[in-house]
Motif scaffolding. Structure first.
Motif, PDB file in Angstrom:
ATOM      1  N   ALA B  66      56.224  41.851  45.554  1.00 35.84           N
ATOM      2  CA  ALA B  66      56.501  43.453  45.927  1.00 35.84           C
ATOM      3  C   ALA B  66      55.954  44.319  44.245  1.00 35.84           C
ATOM      4  CB  ALA B  66      58.226  43.970  45.391  1.00 35.84           C
ATOM      5  N   ASN B  67      54.733  45.241  44.162  1.00 38.47           N
ATOM      6  CA  ASN B  67      53.954  45.512  42.794  1.00 38.47           C
ATOM      7  C   ASN B  67      53.486  44.529  42.239  1.00 38.47           C
ATOM      8  OD1 ASN B  67      56.453  47.824  43.318  1.00 38.47           O
ATOM      9  ND2 ASN B  67      55.466  48.980  41.734  1.00 38.47           N
ATOM     10  N   SER B  68      52.246  43.996  42.715  1.00 36.49           N
ATOM     11  CA  SER B  68      51.822  42.928  41.924  1.00 36.49           C
ATOM     12  C   SER B  68      50.653  43.397  42.173  1.00 36.49           C
ATOM     13  CB  SER B  68      51.953  41.490  42.690  1.00 36.49           C
ATOM     14  OG  SER B  68      51.812  41.372  44.281  1.00 36.49           O
ATOM     15  N   GLY B  69      50.021  44.548  42.976  1.00 36.44           N
ATOM     16  CA  GLY B  69      48.557  44.437  42.998  1.00 36.44           C
ATOM     17  C   GLY B  69      47.982  45.428  42.001  1.00 36.44           C
ATOM     18  N   ARG B  70      48.194  44.736  40.731  1.00 39.17           N
ATOM     19  CA  ARG B  70      47.222  45.355  39.559  1.00 39.17           C
ATOM     20  C   ARG B  70      46.015  44.586  39.003  1.00 39.17           C
ATOM     21  NH1 ARG B  70      49.212  51.219  37.994  1.00 39.17           N
ATOM     22  NH2 ARG B  70      48.818  50.021  36.231  1.00 39.17           N
ATOM     23  N   LEU B  71      45.778  45.207  38.914  1.00 38.80           N
ATOM     24  CA  LEU B  71      43.513  44.348  37.874  1.00 38.80           C
ATOM     25  C   LEU B  71      43.981  44.516  36.702  1.00 38.80           C
ATOM     26  CD1 LEU B  71      41.259  43.556  39.845  1.00 38.80           C
ATOM     27  CD2 LEU B  71      40.355  45.747  39.207  1.00 38.80           C
ATOM     28  N   GLY B 181      42.546  58.792  42.292  1.00 42.26           N
ATOM     29  CA  GLY B 181      43.406  59.047  41.936  1.00 42.26           C
ATOM     30  C   GLY B 181      43.848  57.325  40.513  1.00 42.26           C
ATOM     31  N   ARG B 182      42.974  56.712  40.277  1.00 46.58           N
ATOM     32  CA  ARG B 182      43.761  55.362  39.617  1.00 46.58           C
ATOM     33  C   ARG B 182      42.176  54.741  39.192  1.00 46.58           C
ATOM     34  NH1 ARG B 182      48.731  56.956  40.491  1.00 46.58           N
ATOM     35  NH2 ARG B 182      48.817  54.985  38.487  1.00 46.58           N
ATOM     36  N   ALA B 183      42.696  54.372  37.765  1.00 51.94           N
ATOM     37  CA  ALA B 183      42.293  54.530  36.879  1.00 51.94           C
ATOM     38  C   ALA B 183      42.056  53.632  35.657  1.00 51.94           C
ATOM     39  CB  ALA B 183      41.250  56.238  36.166  1.00 51.94           C
ATOM     40  N   GLY B 293      52.509  55.182  46.649  1.00 51.11           N
ATOM     41  CA  GLY B 293      51.970  54.131  45.847  1.00 51.11           C
ATOM     42  C   GLY B 293      50.789  53.904  45.766  1.00 51.11           C
ATOM     43  N   CYS B 294      50.634  53.338  44.976  1.00 49.82           N
ATOM     44  CA  CYS B 294      49.047  53.117  44.293  1.00 49.82           C
ATOM     45  C   CYS B 294      48.146  51.793  44.661  1.00 49.82           C
ATOM     46  CB  CYS B 294      48.870  53.050  42.608  1.00 49.82           C
ATOM     47  SG  CYS B 294      49.472  51.396  42.206  1.00 49.82           S
ATOM     48  N   HIS B 295      48.895  50.933  45.399  1.00 46.88           N
ATOM     49  CA  HIS B 295      48.553  50.102  46.268  1.00 46.88           C
ATOM     50  C   HIS B 295      49.338  49.638  47.871  1.00 46.88           C
ATOM     51  CE1 HIS B 295      50.691  47.473  43.038  1.00 46.88           C
ATOM     52  NE2 HIS B 295      51.373  46.829  44.255  1.00 46.88           N
ATOM     53  N   PRO B 296      49.547  49.066  48.394  1.00 46.24           N
ATOM     54  CA  PRO B 296      49.719  48.456  49.375  1.00 46.24           C
ATOM     55  C   PRO B 296      51.337  47.418  48.873  1.00 46.24           C
ATOM     56  CG  PRO B 296      47.942  48.226  49.951  1.00 46.24           C
ATOM     57  CD  PRO B 296      47.836  48.457  48.854  1.00 46.24           C
ATOM     58  N   GLY B 297      52.616  47.358  49.019  1.00 45.43           N
ATOM     59  CA  GLY B 297      53.030  46.753  48.501  1.00 45.43           C
ATOM     60  C   GLY B 297      53.870  47.157  46.767  1.00 45.43           C
ATOM     61  N   CYS B 298      53.531  48.978  46.585  1.00 47.92           N
ATOM     62  CA  CYS B 298      54.291  48.932  45.547  1.00 47.92           C
ATOM     63  C   CYS B 298      55.615  49.415  46.289  1.00 47.92           C
ATOM     64  CB  CYS B 298      53.683  50.131  45.161  1.00 47.92           C
ATOM     65  SG  CYS B 298      55.040  51.415  44.203  1.00 47.92           S
ATOM     66  N   VAL B 299      56.651  49.096  45.363  1.00 49.42           N
ATOM     67  CA  VAL B 299      58.010  50.166  46.340  1.00 49.42           C
ATOM     68  C   VAL B 299      58.825  50.735  45.214  1.00 49.42           C
ATOM     69  CG1 VAL B 299      58.785  47.390  47.525  1.00 49.42           C
ATOM     70  CG2 VAL B 299      59.952  48.025  45.247  1.00 49.42           C
ATOM     71  N   ILE B 300      57.984  51.043  44.123  1.00 53.61           N
ATOM     72  CA  ILE B 300      58.211  52.140  43.013  1.00 53.61           C
ATOM     73  C   ILE B 300      57.700  53.356  43.390  1.00 53.61           C
ATOM     74  CG2 ILE B 300      58.549  52.586  40.764  1.00 53.61           C
ATOM     75  CD1 ILE B 300      58.667  49.816  40.024  1.00 53.61           C
ATOM     76  N   ARG B 301      56.377  53.256  43.878  1.00 52.85           N
ATOM     77  CA  ARG B 301      56.227  54.735  44.016  1.00 52.85           C
ATOM     78  C   ARG B 301      56.315  55.755  43.480  1.00 52.85           C
ATOM     79  NH1 ARG B 301      58.931  55.295  48.655  1.00 52.85           N
ATOM     80  NH2 ARG B 301      57.345  56.791  49.237  1.00 52.85           N
ATOM     81  N   CYS B 302      55.399  55.613  42.006  1.00 52.37           N
ATOM     82  CA  CYS B 302      55.320  56.915  41.115  1.00 52.37           C
ATOM     83  C   CYS B 302      54.622  57.406  41.368  1.00 52.37           C
ATOM     84  CB  CYS B 302      55.409  56.442  39.559  1.00 52.37           C
ATOM     85  SG  CYS B 302      54.229  55.713  38.512  1.00 52.37           S
ATOM     86  N   SER B 303      53.468  57.795  41.649  1.00 58.20           N
ATOM     87  CA  SER B 303      52.227  57.974  41.840  1.00 58.20           C
ATOM     88  C   SER B 303      52.600  59.292  43.408  1.00 58.20           C
ATOM     89  CB  SER B 303      51.260  57.905  42.640  1.00 58.20           C
ATOM     90  OG  SER B 303      49.957  57.737  42.389  1.00 58.20           O
ATOM     91  N   LEU B 485      51.602  42.702  37.398  1.00 59.55           N
ATOM     92  CA  LEU B 485      52.529  43.186  38.486  1.00 59.55           C
ATOM     93  C   LEU B 485      52.234  44.608  37.557  1.00 59.55           C
ATOM     94  CD1 LEU B 485      55.493  40.689  37.876  1.00 59.55           C
ATOM     95  CD2 LEU B 485      54.973  41.885  39.729  1.00 59.55           C
ATOM     96  N   CYS B 486      52.732  45.423  37.727  1.00 58.61           N
ATOM     97  CA  CYS B 486      52.944  46.732  37.594  1.00 58.61           C
ATOM     98  C   CYS B 486      54.167  46.906  36.300  1.00 58.61           C
ATOM     99  CB  CYS B 486      52.966  48.241  38.586  1.00 58.61           C
ATOM    100  SG  CYS B 486      53.879  49.419  37.667  1.00 58.61           S
ATOM    101  N   LEU B 487      53.288  47.838  35.336  1.00 55.47           N
ATOM    102  CA  LEU B 487      54.677  47.415  33.473  1.00 55.47           C
ATOM    103  C   LEU B 487      55.273  48.184  34.635  1.00 55.47           C
ATOM    104  CD1 LEU B 487      54.552  46.601  30.990  1.00 55.47           C
ATOM    105  CD2 LEU B 487      53.747  48.875  30.451  1.00 55.47           C
TER     106      LEU B 487
HETATM  107  S1  SF4 Z   1      54.720  52.231  40.621  1.00 55.42           S
HETATM  108 FE1  SF4 Z   1      53.090  53.544  40.574  1.00 55.42          FE
HETATM  109  S2  SF4 Z   1      51.783  52.661  38.915  1.00 55.42           S
HETATM  110 FE2  SF4 Z   1      53.151  51.069  38.925  1.00 55.42          FE
HETATM  111  S3  SF4 Z   1      52.783  50.274  40.893  1.00 55.42           S
HETATM  112 FE3  SF4 Z   1      53.745  51.510  41.917  1.00 55.42          FE
HETATM  113  S4  SF4 Z   1      52.053  53.246  42.199  1.00 55.42           S
HETATM  114 FE4  SF4 Z   1      51.346  52.015  40.683  1.00 55.42          FE
END
Ligand code: SF4
Lengths: 79, 575
Positions: B66-71, B181-183, B293-303, B485-487
């Motif tokens: 979960a939440n591991s799609g960060r570059l 929307g992601r930068a 989510g900003c990527h598949p597999g994000c379970v927090i979904r703050c976007s 991981l997403c911060l």
């Molecule tokens: S919590 Fe927000 S920033 Fe983090 S992965 Fe999910 S959508 Fe992206």
């Protein structure tokens, strides 16, 4: 005494209480603590994570005085 | 075994190589920073052929974690002159990982002005002419590339600002809906991509196999607990999905730390108008999406997706930092106009924090009035057009401050300060000063302990313990960035000891390792050491770790000042 009270995020629903004026002022007999303000407005203490008293972290039993500004938040974060 | 893909942008050649033993165990920020230190001369001009632009998925990216799609994207920064790791969501990280690409490295630069796009598929790498796309905004670029290469391919692109090599230029990434929307916003990496004449990178993992995990059962068990941990923590499970990161507006304002009118005070009269609560209410009322989510597999979904009053799409990924920069910092209270500026930044391809702070500096310099959102929008529209004023703004706060004769310019290492005043959130102030990145809140988010009571409580107005907490957070963050991981996983991880162990368990199950929690800390330290070493070689000294003089001013409502000495700050960099 008059206290400025703000309730945020998921606690905002408790602002509808008749004791709290539309501009966010609550009048209570002093002395009063943060927790007693929450009780008077039926805000469950366990839903409050962050308490600010004039912009400084306070505890549930911290005493409040006339003219103070109190803010309640549930657990929140971002970045 | 995953490989490193190098592309020579001058010769339009590519090659795959196996990583050296030193690089083999690294991913994300650990890999980009190590390679920049090893391969980029620290004294080079960031826009020269000697700089490299490196895209590296985190170690867990491409797995179901979960939440591991960060570059991580690394280079020598044209904005700061130091090392940079800029971190983003979007689709590219997981797709690169599934294609077995550990790092994509753009090298050299063309001698002519011809632009290219890079298209990476399972069995091919193509470098195609892109001159038809020149001047295209990021939003249009993603639409065109999805039409040409298929919906949901990963896209990283630069807008006109990157083409003009402005030091505020970002690299924008398609989110799962195809919005830009992601930068990778911070540090002007879009200018590095522009210098290499790469307009966009397309990554298509069609036909790629799932990543092989060393111990799939152990991985699955750890990941289930991990996802539950993220879902059950009130911040990541409730606050962030309900209100997005903008939930911070009210709490930072209440704490007296919301920098208002270019860091003059900590309270903005109209904070409520630009708060997460207002944002969420507008979305509920008008349409849009409250949580994604900003990527598949994000379970927090703050976007989220934000619409205007007529229910037309305005912007995506509408974040606290952006809302603050164009809002309280500029005394603007119209949330829809702030959303318009967010969209303009995403499209032209500039960092929203840098650019919002720059608009405030332009107000400080008398170019446009405080609080005038219409004038701010008109000024922003000049960026990327070739108009000289647009070029000044697009080069960021330090450049604009100099152009306008302003002495109150809130930057460290020439990078604009984010949305927490360092005099009222001192742990994050220490981070601004000492991180190798230039002023960056994400590098060591002391707001947790100073304001949010996550991971403990430390007085935000005093010096005590704030150097130590910033240092610890900088170490932990570097490791989280290496894992991909997403911060925001840090909220539950700081509160629950098993969080770190679960990350370690997933890494071990994926790679067949036997790491312990202390290895993760060591990884964080080694990343920071590499980054500080690069900056030292680039010529940075203790004077570059100071906040500007303006922070000696007394800051209401708590009337604190910035009072750390060079020696005190140095402790945050001593490992
Ligand atoms: S919590 Fe927000 S920033 Fe983090 S992965 Fe999910 S959508 Fe992206």
């Amino acid at each position: 005494m008059r206290v400025e009270l703000k309730v945020f995020a998921s606690l905002a629903k408790y602002a509808a209480h008749p004791l709290l004026s539309a501009d966010g002022v609550v009048e209570l007999p002093s002395p009063v603590s943060v927790g007693q303000i929450a009780d008077a407005l039926n805000i469950p203490r366990k839903e409050i994570k962050l308490i600010f008293l004039n912009g400084i972290h306070a505890q549930i039993d911290t005493a409040v005085k006339d003219g103070d500004r109190v803010g309640f938040f549930p657990p929140i974060g971002g970045g | 075994m995953s490989r490193i893909l190098r592309i020579n942008t001058r010769e339009k050649r590519y090659s795959f190589e196996s990583p050296s033993p030193e690089l083999q165990a690294l991913g994300g920020r650990a890999l980009t920073s190590k390679m920049i230190l090893n391969e980029v001369p620290a004294t080079c001009h960031p826009l020269s052929q000697f700089n490299k632009l490196i895209f590296a998925p985190g170690l867990l990216s491409g797995t179901p974690a979960a939440n591991s799609g960060r570059l991580s994207i690394g280079a020598k920064s044209p904005l700061t002159g130091g090392i940079k790791e800029s971190n983003t969501g979007g689709l590219v990280s997981q797709k690169l990982a599934r294609l077995g690409i550990k790092a994509l490295v753009l090298e050299d630069k063309p001698i002519d002005d011809a632009y290219s796009i890079i298209v990476i598929k399972k069995d091919s790498v193509e470098i195609l002419p892109a001159d038809d796309y020149l001047g295209t905004t990021n939003g249009d670029m993603i639409a065109k590339l999805w039409e040409r290469f298929g919906k949901r391919v990963g896209v990283a692109s630069i807008g006109p600002a990157g083409e003009q090599r402005l030091t505020g230029a970002s690299i924008q990434f398609a989110d799962p809906k195809g919005h830009p929307g992601r930068a990778a916003g911070r540090g002007g990496l879009g200018a590095v991509m522009g210098s290499k004449k790469i307009k966009a990178i397309v990554v298509d993992d069609g036909g790629a196999d799932k990543l092989t995990l060393h111990d799939p059962d152990a991985f699955k068990a750890a990941n289930q607990k991990w996802a539950d941990l993220l879902r059950n923590h009130p911040v990541s499970g409730q606050g962030l999905p309900a209100y997005g990161t903008a939930v911070l507006v009210n709490v930072i304002n209440e704490a007296g730390a919301l920098p208002t009118q270019n860091f003059r005070s900590g309270r903005f009269e109209f904070a409520g108008d630009i708060s997460g609560e207002t944002l969420a209410a507008n979305i509920e009322q008008r349409g849009g999406i409250v949580s994604e989510g900003c990527h598949p597999g994000c379970v927090i979904r703050c976007s989220q997706v934000y619409h205007d009053k007529d229910n037309n799409y305005l912007t995506s990924g509408f974040e606290y930092e952006t809302i603050w920069a164009f809002g309280a910092h500029c005394m603007i209270k119209d949330l829809d106009d702030i959303a318009r500026m967010d969209r303009l930044c995403d499209d032209v391809g500039v960092d929203t924090i840098e650019t919002g702070v720059t608009i405030g500096v332009a107000m400080e310099g008398g170019l446009i009035p405080w609080g005038d959102s219409k004038a701010a929008i008109e000024l922003l529209k000049k960026v990327g057009t070739g108009d000289p004023m647009g070029k000044i703004i697009g080069n960021g706060a330090a450049f604009t401050g100099q152009a306008l004769g302003v002495d109150r310019v809130p930057v460290v290492k020439k990078q604009a300060l984010p949305a927490y005043d360092p005099r009222a959130v001192k742990a994050v102030g220490v981070t601004y000063a000492t991180t190798p990145m230039g002023a960056d809140h994400t590098a060591g988010y002391g707001v947790c302990q100073n304001i949010l009571n996550v991971g403990g409580t430390i007085d935000p107005l005093k010096k005590e313990h704030n150097v130590e907490i910033s240092k610890d957070l900088q170490i932990a963050t570097a490791a989280i960035d290496a894992a991909g991981l997403c911060l925001f996983v840090a909220f539950p991880v700081l509160d629950h000891a098993e969080g770190l162990q679960l990350i370690v368990d997933m890494l071990n199950a994926q790679y067949g390792l036997s790491l312990g929690a202390s290895d993760v800390v060591q990884l964080g330290i080694s990343i920071l050491k590499d980054e500080h070493e690069f900056n030292r070689l680039a010529g940075f000294t203790a004077k570059d770790d100071r906040l500007p003089d303006m922070f000696k001013e007394v800051f209401p409502p708590h009337n604190t000042t910035w009072d750390f000495t060079d020696d005190e700050l140095m402790k945050a960099k001593t490992f």
